[in-house]
Design an enzyme around this catalytic site. Structure first.
Site, short mmCIF file in Angstrom:
data_model
loop_
_atom_site.label_atom_id
_atom_site.label_comp_id
_atom_site.label_asym_id
_atom_site.label_seq_id
_atom_site.Cartn_x
_atom_site.Cartn_y
_atom_site.Cartn_z
N SER A 1 44.91 33.72 39.57
CA SER A 1 44.48 33.88 38.17
C SER A 1 44.66 35.32 37.72
CB SER A 1 43.00 33.48 38.03
OG SER A 1 42.19 34.31 38.87
N CYS A 2 45.72 35.96 38.24
CA CYS A 2 45.91 37.39 38.01
C CYS A 2 46.04 37.70 36.52
CB CYS A 2 47.13 37.90 38.75
SG CYS A 2 48.65 37.09 38.27
N GLY A 3 45.72 38.95 36.18
CA GLY A 3 45.77 39.35 34.79
C GLY A 3 47.04 40.09 34.47
N CYS B 1 49.06 41.55 36.58
CA CYS B 1 50.10 41.30 37.58
C CYS B 1 50.92 42.54 37.91
CB CYS B 1 51.01 40.17 37.12
SG CYS B 1 50.28 38.55 37.25
#
Length: 281
Positions: A116-118, A120
């Site tokens: 669920s990275c932001g 990245c």
């Protein structure tokens, strides 16, 4: 023409659990867990990133990731993709013709990104504000086509139906028929897999619309625009930055897609960029 079918699902791990009900009762339950493993992406022998992903359609994933990141500008540049299973997960070794090794080295991200990275790995604010390519002239999607795609989506999500915990990204034609779909535990990964599958099959994302089960963050908008999509439909709400980026690029953005309604957040069909004019008749 449709996308090649997705890879067969791996044997899903089963898990036991105890379900507690609101009425005070409880019962044992067995569920299939959604696959999530570390997947290392290597380009021309250089380790670039490690993503948490579902280990299916890995060649599509590597292709889409390379195109989304700007490592490759077309599928033709990608000359070889070799997924290798190792004890800790998977390594996808990809060869990209004409790739500048020094430039790639500067962009390497030696860290594990959560599914669920932001951002990245983006390490400065200026990178987020870089202009997107203008979306080409296109007609507005008919809401009836979106509702048709939503109805078809449920029966097309094999991993989602088995686990209840996977995201999907689908390419739909103007009538709402699903031309192809890819799934993953990560919403970004599902989009990259779809982008890669379409590029490898020679299909343009801009001929219909892209349907995503993801929250509409700015990254999903950026991936869609860079891949040539003209209209993006998402099931959840958008962020303010996602709407702003869609507006600047001229992307048609539909959100909160439900069985009985859908919201047009930005009408890119009204945007005509100088470099995106329709051809003369």
């Amino acid at each position: 023409m449709t996308l090649p079918p997705p890879e067969m699902l791996p044997a899903l791990p089963d898990g036991g659990g105890l379900v507690f009900r609101a009425d005070g009762g409880s019962a044992a339950a067995t569920r299939s867990w959604v696959p999530e493993v570390p997947v290392a992406l290597e380009f021309n022998g250089l380790s670039y990133a490690v993503m948490m992903a579902s280990p299916t359609d890995l060649a599509d994933f590597a292709s889409g990731f390379a195109l989304s990141e700007g490592i490759a500008t077309s599928a033709d540049q990608i000359t070889a993709i070799t997924p290798v299973e190792v004890e800790q997960g998977w390594i996808i070794r990809t060869q990209v013709a004409g790739l500048d090794a020094a430039r790639l080295s500067e962009r390497v991200r030696a860290r594990v990104a959560e599914s669920s990275c932001g951002l990245c790995g983006i390490d400065n604010l200026a990178a987020i504000a870089r202009p997107l390519p203008p979306v080409r002239f296109h007609s507005r999607v008919e809401p009836a086509a979106i509702f048709a795609a939503l109805r078809a989506l449920r029966g097309s999500q094999a991993l989602g139906q088995a686990t209840g915990a996977a995201h999907a990204a689908a390419l739909c034609d103007g009538s709402g028929a699903i031309l192809g779909l890819r799934e993953d535990v990560g919403r970004h990964n599902a989009m990259d897999k779809l982008i890669g599958a379409a590029a490898r099959a020679g299909l343009a994302l801009g001929e219909g619309f892209v349907l995503s089960t993801a929250r509409c963050s700015y990254e999903i908008v950026e991936k869609a625009v860079k891949a040539g999509a003209t209209s993006l439909v998402t099931i959840s709400l958008p962020t303010s930055m996602a709407v702003a980026r869609a507006a600047v690029a001229g992307l048609s953005l539909w959100v909160l897609a439900r069985d009985d309604s859908v919201t047009l957040a930005h009408d890119g069909a009204l945007c005509v960029h100088p470099r995106a004019l329709p051809p003369h008749p």
